[in-house]
Design a protein around this motif. Structure first.
Motif, mmCIF file in Angstrom:
data_model
loop_
_atom_site.group_PDB
_atom_site.id
_atom_site.type_symbol
_atom_site.label_atom_id
_atom_site.label_comp_id
_atom_site.label_asym_id
_atom_site.label_seq_id
_atom_site.Cartn_x
_atom_site.Cartn_y
_atom_site.Cartn_z
ATOM 1 N N VAL A 1 10.984 53.208 102.396
ATOM 2 C CA VAL A 1 9.609 53.288 102.911
ATOM 3 C C VAL A 1 8.654 53.808 101.839
ATOM 4 C CG1 VAL A 1 8.136 54.362 104.665
ATOM 5 C CG2 VAL A 1 10.494 53.799 105.237
ATOM 6 N N VAL A 2 7.527 53.148 101.692
ATOM 7 C CA VAL A 2 6.462 53.658 100.815
ATOM 8 C C VAL A 2 5.265 54.031 101.675
ATOM 9 C CG1 VAL A 2 4.883 53.169 98.913
ATOM 10 C CG2 VAL A 2 7.190 52.211 98.882
ATOM 11 N N THR A 3 4.805 55.270 101.504
ATOM 12 C CA THR A 3 3.604 55.718 102.223
ATOM 13 C C THR A 3 2.647 56.366 101.221
ATOM 14 O OG1 THR A 3 4.858 57.732 102.699
ATOM 15 C CG2 THR A 3 4.644 56.164 104.488
ATOM 16 N N PRO A 4 1.346 56.307 101.511
ATOM 17 C CA PRO A 4 0.414 57.050 100.654
ATOM 18 C C PRO A 4 0.445 58.525 101.022
ATOM 19 C CG PRO A 4 -0.765 55.866 102.387
ATOM 20 C CD PRO A 4 0.699 55.563 102.582
ATOM 21 N N ARG A 5 0.221 59.405 100.039
ATOM 22 C CA ARG A 5 0.159 60.845 100.337
ATOM 23 C C ARG A 5 -1.302 61.253 100.533
ATOM 24 N NH1 ARG A 5 2.929 61.300 95.683
ATOM 25 N NH2 ARG A 5 1.611 62.927 94.795
ATOM 26 N N PRO A 6 -1.524 62.400 101.223
ATOM 27 C CA PRO A 6 -2.899 62.893 101.289
ATOM 28 C C PRO A 6 -3.402 63.049 99.848
ATOM 29 C CG PRO A 6 -1.446 64.176 102.719
ATOM 30 C CD PRO A 6 -0.556 63.274 101.910
ATOM 31 N N GLY A 7 -4.583 62.605 99.560
ATOM 32 C CA GLY A 7 -5.082 62.668 98.180
ATOM 33 C C GLY A 7 -5.011 61.320 97.477
ATOM 34 N N THR B 1 -13.760 53.552 86.846
ATOM 35 C CA THR B 1 -13.584 54.786 87.608
ATOM 36 C C THR B 1 -12.121 55.185 87.531
ATOM 37 O OG1 THR B 1 -15.300 54.039 89.131
ATOM 38 C CG2 THR B 1 -13.892 55.839 89.894
ATOM 39 N N GLU B 2 -11.896 56.456 87.145
ATOM 40 C CA GLU B 2 -10.508 56.948 87.083
ATOM 41 C C GLU B 2 -10.089 57.406 88.476
ATOM 42 O OE1 GLU B 2 -8.936 56.812 84.080
ATOM 43 O OE2 GLU B 2 -10.826 55.979 83.289
ATOM 44 N N ALA B 3 -8.894 57.032 88.875
ATOM 45 C CA ALA B 3 -8.386 57.463 90.184
ATOM 46 C C ALA B 3 -6.858 57.529 90.105
ATOM 47 C CB ALA B 3 -8.811 56.485 91.272
ATOM 48 N N THR B 4 -6.278 58.299 91.030
ATOM 49 C CA THR B 4 -4.811 58.407 91.037
ATOM 50 C C THR B 4 -4.264 57.921 92.371
ATOM 51 O OG1 THR B 4 -5.060 60.387 89.694
ATOM 52 C CG2 THR B 4 -2.865 59.966 90.586
ATOM 53 N N ALA B 5 -3.394 56.930 92.264
ATOM 54 C CA ALA B 5 -2.677 56.483 93.459
ATOM 55 C C ALA B 5 -1.515 57.434 93.657
ATOM 56 C CB ALA B 5 -2.173 55.061 93.268
ATOM 57 N N GLN B 6 -1.323 57.900 94.889
ATOM 58 C CA GLN B 6 -0.269 58.884 95.160
ATOM 59 C C GLN B 6 0.589 58.386 96.318
ATOM 60 O OE1 GLN B 6 -1.655 62.961 95.347
ATOM 61 N NE2 GLN B 6 -3.541 62.393 94.307
ATOM 62 N N PHE B 7 1.815 58.051 95.984
ATOM 63 C CA PHE B 7 2.726 57.502 96.994
ATOM 64 C C PHE B 7 3.965 58.364 97.140
ATOM 65 C CE2 PHE B 7 0.858 53.761 94.744
ATOM 66 C CZ PHE B 7 0.062 53.320 95.780
ATOM 67 N N THR B 8 4.601 58.246 98.290
ATOM 68 C CA THR B 8 5.955 58.773 98.464
ATOM 69 C C THR B 8 6.882 57.588 98.690
ATOM 70 O OG1 THR B 8 5.092 60.760 99.498
ATOM 71 C CG2 THR B 8 7.427 60.319 99.824
ATOM 72 N N LEU B 9 7.996 57.582 97.966
ATOM 73 C CA LEU B 9 9.015 56.545 98.115
ATOM 74 C C LEU B 9 10.241 57.218 98.732
ATOM 75 C CD1 LEU B 9 10.448 53.861 97.582
ATOM 76 C CD2 LEU B 9 10.446 54.391 95.161
#
Ligand SMILES: C[S@@+](CC[C@H](N)C(=O)[O-])C[C@H]1O[C@@H](n2cnc3c(N)ncnc32)[C@H](O)[C@@H]1O
Ligand SMILES: [Zn+2]
Length: 320
Positions: free
Chosen positions: A209-215, A293-301
């Motif tokens: 499962v891949v989900t986005p994290r808060p942030g 624009t700089e941004a960070t993708a934050q996922f949990t695998l």
């Protein structure tokens, strides 16, 4: 759609198996005569007659998702996923970084006669599944099923993954897949029907499962109209998983991104907010952003192991 994948599917009307599709045939039929048209693009709508109240992703949302993924921003996530899935298929322990060598091998036991089966739940445009199949040795190495409720998404998925069974289906209904057949159920930002995922997995199979994290993409959340990740929703999902799965491993995958105004517009349009945003408004707002624009993708695998199967009889639960 390869005939070999049909072995794993069952007719949603009667639960019986499907017959092979011969060259020139334009329908998928079960042995009891229920028939489902194969669309020109190669996907099959199994929901016919079921009806659904679900608001599926529009053609514009799907196009935005495809454009964003094709630009390669989430390639690192696809690579991490491929490493994890390969580990599951080869029985290698999940290592930090997800790297493992070797070609996929079907798991042991009577299932060994089949190719390994990957079920991509909420496959969308099939982009992650494509990256995965490429890394696992191409279309012939594994069988794949992609389920999604959006026919717009499946049109693209079927072109991208022609050997897979790309099926219009509602993940909250019993899945049209035989029990105990999948080596991997993959869920990338899509609904999790834990009971059904547990039913279709082999005992040695895994739910990935891949989900986005808060942030996740917090830097552009406002411009892109991203909906926040609700803590209660996450807790409810975790509880629903607990009845059927144990968490085996979990790791963060963070990706530093440099996004053009067009990328930011695509992020806005491809997510749930895309249902109520006007494309022109989004593009106008994005055009006012600086060059990059700089941004960070934050996922949990996360990798989940199915709990030993349980039988419920007369309110008495016993592990089989
Ligand atoms: C955020 S997208 C992710 C798609 C794909 N996994 C990806 O990451 O590119 C969520 C997908 O889940 C699908 N979806 C949402 N609810 C669904 C349901 N009840 N049954 C089947 N698919 C569903 C949507 O149509 C959409 O394609
Ligand atoms: Zn049937």
């Amino acid at each position: 759609m390869d005939n070999s994948v049909l072995d794993a599917l069952i007719c949603p009307v009667c639960g019986l198996e499907f017959m092979d599709v011969l060259p020139g045939e334009t329908a998928l039929a079960c042995i009891d005569g229920h028939s489902f048209d194969i669309a020109r693009q190669g996907y099959v709508n199994l929901l016919t007659g079921h009806g659904t109240k679900f608001t599926h992703d529009t053609s514009a949302m799907v196009a935005a998702r495809d454009a964003f993924l094709d630009a390669g921003h989430y390639r690192e996530l696809a690579d991490a996923l491929a490493g994890t899935v390969r580990n599951v298929l080869t029985g290698a322990p999940e290592a930090p970084g997800g790297a493992a060598a070797g070609r996929p091998a079907a798991s042991h036991g009577p299932e060994a006669a089949h190719r390994p089966l990957i079920l991509d739940a909420g496959t969308g445009t099939g982009w992650y599944l494509r990256q995965l199949l490429n890394k696992l040795g191409g279309d012939g190495a594994v069988d794949a099923v992609g389920l999604d409720i959006s026919k717009f998404a499946l049109r693209r998925a079927a072109r991208r993954n022609p050997a897979a069974a790309n099926l219009v289906w509602d993940l909250w209904q019993p899945l049209p897949v035989e029990a105990g057949r999948a080596d991997v159920v993959l869920v990338v930002f899509a609904p999790r029907n834990a009971a059904e995922f547990a039913r279709v997995l082999k005992p040695a199979g895994r739910l990935v499962v891949v989900t986005p994290r808060p942030g996740h993409l917090a830097e552009i959340a406002r411009q892109a109209g991203l909906l926040g990740i609700q803590a209660e929703k996450e807790a409810a999902l975790a509880a629903s998983m607990e009845a059927h799965f144990e968490l085996e491993s979990s790791r963060a995958v963070d990706i530093a991104l440099s996004l053009s105004p067009a990328d930011v517009a695509n992020v806005a349009l491809m997510g749930p907010a895309g249902h109520h945003l006007e494309q022109q408004d989004v593009e106008r707002a994005a055009a006012a952003l600086p060059g990059l624009t700089e941004a960070t993708a934050q996922f949990t695998l996360s990798v989940f192991r199915p709990c030993p199967r349980r039988e419920v009889r007369d309110n008495h639960v016993s592990a089989r």
